[in-house]
Design a protein around this motif. Structure first.
Motif, PDB file in Angstrom:
ATOM      1  N   PRO A   1       5.747-102.453  76.590  1.00  0.00           N
ATOM      2  CA  PRO A   1       7.206-103.010  76.542  1.00  0.00           C
ATOM      3  C   PRO A   1       7.972-102.140  75.888  1.00  0.00           C
ATOM      4  CG  PRO A   1       5.513-104.682  75.617  1.00  0.00           C
ATOM      5  CD  PRO A   1       4.862-103.445  75.899  1.00  0.00           C
ATOM      6  N   GLY A   2       7.619-101.552  74.694  1.00  0.00           N
ATOM      7  CA  GLY A   2       8.680-100.412  74.112  1.00  0.00           C
ATOM      8  C   GLY A   2       8.761 -99.086  74.825  1.00  0.00           C
ATOM      9  N   GLY A   3       7.696 -98.658  75.262  1.00  0.00           N
ATOM     10  CA  GLY A   3       7.838 -97.471  76.138  1.00  0.00           C
ATOM     11  C   GLY A   3       8.647 -97.524  77.508  1.00  0.00           C
ATOM     12  N   TYR A   4       8.398 -98.616  78.258  1.00  0.00           N
ATOM     13  CA  TYR A   4       8.940 -98.793  79.473  1.00  0.00           C
ATOM     14  C   TYR A   4      10.269 -99.102  79.302  1.00  0.00           C
ATOM     15  CZ  TYR A   4       4.593 -97.954  82.033  1.00  0.00           C
ATOM     16  OH  TYR A   4       3.281 -97.512  82.530  1.00  0.00           O
ATOM     17  N   ALA A   5      10.701 -99.794  78.268  1.00  0.00           N
ATOM     18  CA  ALA A   5      12.002-100.122  78.196  1.00  0.00           C
ATOM     19  C   ALA A   5      12.689 -99.053  77.868  1.00  0.00           C
ATOM     20  CB  ALA A   5      12.134-100.998  76.901  1.00  0.00           C
ATOM     21  N   MET A   6      12.581 -97.960  77.245  1.00  0.00           N
ATOM     22  CA  MET A   6      13.277 -96.752  76.885  1.00  0.00           C
ATOM     23  C   MET A   6      13.367 -96.015  78.023  1.00  0.00           C
ATOM     24  SD  MET A   6      12.722 -95.457  73.025  1.00  0.00           S
ATOM     25  CE  MET A   6      10.885 -95.119  73.076  1.00  0.00           C
ATOM     26  N   ARG A   7      12.259 -96.161  78.817  1.00  0.00           N
ATOM     27  CA  ARG A   7      12.326 -95.267  80.131  1.00  0.00           C
ATOM     28  C   ARG A   7      13.343 -95.897  80.968  1.00  0.00           C
ATOM     29  NH1 ARG A   7       6.094 -94.501  80.542  1.00  0.00           N
ATOM     30  NH2 ARG A   7       5.614 -92.431  79.735  1.00  0.00           N
ATOM     31  N   GLU A   8      13.420 -97.029  81.038  1.00  0.00           N
ATOM     32  CA  GLU A   8      14.312 -97.961  82.037  1.00  0.00           C
ATOM     33  C   GLU A   8      15.850 -97.531  81.598  1.00  0.00           C
ATOM     34  OE1 GLU A   8      15.924-102.334  83.016  1.00  0.00           O
ATOM     35  OE2 GLU A   8      13.718-101.999  82.627  1.00  0.00           O
ATOM     36  N   VAL A   9      15.973 -97.590  80.349  1.00  0.00           N
ATOM     37  CA  VAL A   9      17.394 -97.300  79.574  1.00  0.00           C
ATOM     38  C   VAL A   9      17.609 -95.797  79.958  1.00  0.00           C
ATOM     39  CG1 VAL A   9      18.702 -97.300  77.522  1.00  0.00           C
ATOM     40  CG2 VAL A   9      17.306 -99.357  78.198  1.00  0.00           C
ATOM     41  N   LEU A  10      16.594 -94.881  79.894  1.00  0.00           N
ATOM     42  CA  LEU A  10      16.989 -93.636  80.193  1.00  0.00           C
ATOM     43  C   LEU A  10      17.049 -93.069  81.437  1.00  0.00           C
ATOM     44  CD1 LEU A  10      15.235 -92.257  76.796  1.00  0.00           C
ATOM     45  CD2 LEU A  10      17.667 -92.936  77.103  1.00  0.00           C
ATOM     46  N   GLY A  11      16.788 -93.766  82.361  1.00  0.00           N
ATOM     47  CA  GLY A  11      16.833 -93.413  83.833  1.00  0.00           C
ATOM     48  C   GLY A  11      15.615 -93.037  84.055  1.00  0.00           C
ATOM     49  N   GLY A  12      14.463 -93.325  83.729  1.00  0.00           N
ATOM     50  CA  GLY A  12      13.047 -92.727  84.268  1.00  0.00           C
ATOM     51  C   GLY A  12      12.623 -91.706  83.429  1.00  0.00           C
ATOM     52  N   ALA A  13      12.739 -91.461  82.131  1.00  0.00           N
ATOM     53  CA  ALA A  13      12.234 -90.371  81.598  1.00  0.00           C
ATOM     54  C   ALA A  13      10.780 -90.082  81.964  1.00  0.00           C
ATOM     55  CB  ALA A  13      12.301 -90.591  80.119  1.00  0.00           C
ATOM     56  N   LYS A  14      10.279 -89.082  82.111  1.00  0.00           N
ATOM     57  CA  LYS A  14       8.817 -88.676  82.704  1.00  0.00           C
ATOM     58  C   LYS A  14       7.807 -88.672  81.490  1.00  0.00           C
ATOM     59  CE  LYS A  14      10.111 -86.157  86.724  1.00  0.00           C
ATOM     60  NZ  LYS A  14      11.131 -87.147  87.136  1.00  0.00           N
ATOM     61  N   ALA A  15       8.012 -88.045  80.310  1.00  0.00           N
ATOM     62  CA  ALA A  15       7.119 -87.824  79.324  1.00  0.00           C
ATOM     63  C   ALA A  15       6.567 -89.093  78.952  1.00  0.00           C
ATOM     64  CB  ALA A  15       7.618 -87.107  78.175  1.00  0.00           C
ATOM     65  N   ILE A  16       5.308 -89.105  78.251  1.00  0.00           N
ATOM     66  CA  ILE A  16       4.503 -90.389  77.579  1.00  0.00           C
ATOM     67  C   ILE A  16       5.399 -90.655  76.346  1.00  0.00           C
ATOM     68  CG2 ILE A  16       2.737 -89.079  76.388  1.00  0.00           C
ATOM     69  CD1 ILE A  16       0.827 -91.365  76.853  1.00  0.00           C
ATOM     70  N   VAL A  17       5.703 -91.865  76.007  1.00  0.00           N
ATOM     71  CA  VAL A  17       6.105 -92.006  74.593  1.00  0.00           C
ATOM     72  C   VAL A  17       5.489 -91.983  73.497  1.00  0.00           C
ATOM     73  CG1 VAL A  17       7.866 -93.891  73.467  1.00  0.00           C
ATOM     74  CG2 VAL A  17       7.953 -93.586  75.891  1.00  0.00           C
ATOM     75  N   PRO A  18       5.161 -91.063  72.491  1.00  0.00           N
ATOM     76  CA  PRO A  18       4.464 -90.979  71.652  1.00  0.00           C
ATOM     77  C   PRO A  18       4.530 -92.336  70.674  1.00  0.00           C
ATOM     78  CG  PRO A  18       6.235 -89.425  71.068  1.00  0.00           C
ATOM     79  CD  PRO A  18       6.360 -90.246  72.565  1.00  0.00           C
ATOM     80  N   SER A  19       3.486 -92.584  70.171  1.00  0.00           N
ATOM     81  CA  SER A  19       3.463 -93.880  69.075  1.00  0.00           C
ATOM     82  C   SER A  19       2.607 -93.825  67.653  1.00  0.00           C
ATOM     83  CB  SER A  19       3.110 -94.875  69.828  1.00  0.00           C
ATOM     84  OG  SER A  19       1.725 -94.908  70.284  1.00  0.00           O
ATOM     85  N   SER A  20       2.818 -94.559  67.086  1.00  0.00           N
ATOM     86  CA  SER A  20       1.930 -94.889  65.879  1.00  0.00           C
ATOM     87  C   SER A  20       1.908 -96.373  65.461  1.00  0.00           C
ATOM     88  CB  SER A  20       2.638 -93.781  64.716  1.00  0.00           C
ATOM     89  OG  SER A  20       3.862 -94.260  64.199  1.00  0.00           O
ATOM     90  N   LYS A  21       1.005 -96.613  64.872  1.00  0.00           N
ATOM     91  CA  LYS A  21       0.981 -98.090  64.405  1.00  0.00           C
ATOM     92  C   LYS A  21      -0.213 -98.137  63.308  1.00  0.00           C
ATOM     93  CE  LYS A  21      -2.231 -98.529  68.276  1.00  0.00           C
ATOM     94  NZ  LYS A  21      -2.145 -97.182  68.773  1.00  0.00           N
ATOM     95  N   LYS A  22       0.096 -98.974  62.341  1.00  0.00           N
ATOM     96  CA  LYS A  22      -0.979 -99.366  61.271  1.00  0.00           C
ATOM     97  C   LYS A  22      -0.624-100.749  61.014  1.00  0.00           C
ATOM     98  CE  LYS A  22       1.501 -96.985  57.612  1.00  0.00           C
ATOM     99  NZ  LYS A  22       1.448 -95.845  56.677  1.00  0.00           N
TER     100      LYS A  22
END
Length: 193
Positions: free
Chosen positions: A101-122
């Protein structure tokens, strides 16, 4: 947000003029959108959790739109990342639900960015900080855009909450000079180079 219990939302924008070297003519903007929501799985092990990703999609889109606006428009964004802090009554896997949900939302807003969206979680307690990694939106190997933004809230995440984060930047680190693939050399075919 339908079916989400949102407690708190924040947008943070850093304007970075220099890191000890000569001041930039235009500052690098590094921005984060943070949302604190109730974790519907807190306090128990739930085998089926993937359905919650669908519920997070509208939140991801709202956060990505807010971030793009905060930095002056989607056309200015060159870097991105995402992260999740899960309260102590949850588990790390609950943070993994934010990936799509977070990664695809940014790609959509940015017009289809190609790189994987890096992430961290804890998993953490109230006041825990999270370093959210950042890479170039179209090529993960652009070294000048390897960055991170530390985020957190003084009163989150509570034990039964999730703190979800999106980050966008307007360019390379302010004094980037470590070599590697330059943004001008991106071929844009595979999201890596």
């Amino acid at each position: 947000m339908p079916d989400l219990e949102l407690r708190k939302f924040a947008t943070v924008v850093e304007e970075i003029y220099h890191e000890g070297g000569p001041p930039a003519g235009e500052p690098l903007l590094r921005a984060a959108a943070l949302a604190v929501i109730r974790n519907p799985f807190a306090g128990r092990y739930e085998p089926e959790i993937q359905w919650f990703m669908e519920k997070l999609k509208p939140l991801g889109l709202d956060m990505a739109q807010r971030l793009a606006k905060a930095v002056g428009g989607a056309e200015r964004v060159e870097g991105y990342g995402k992260g999740a802090l899960i309260g102590a009554a949850g588990e790390l896997e609950h943070g993994a639900l934010w990936h799509a949900p977070g990664g695809y939302a940014m790609r959509e807003v940015l017009g289809g960015a190609k790189a994987i969206v890096p992430s961290s979680k804890k998993v953490g307690s109230v006041g825990t900080r999270l370093d959210v990694p950042v890479t170039h939106i179209n090529a993960s190997y652009v070294r000048s855009h390897f960055d991170a933004m530390e985020v957190g809230m003084n009163d989150a995440p509570r034990a039964d909450e999730m703190l979800l984060v999106l980050v966008m930047t307007t360019g390379a680190r302010i004094h980037a000079r470590a070599g590697g693939l330059a943004a001008a050399e991106i071929t844009g075919e595979d999201g890596l180079r």
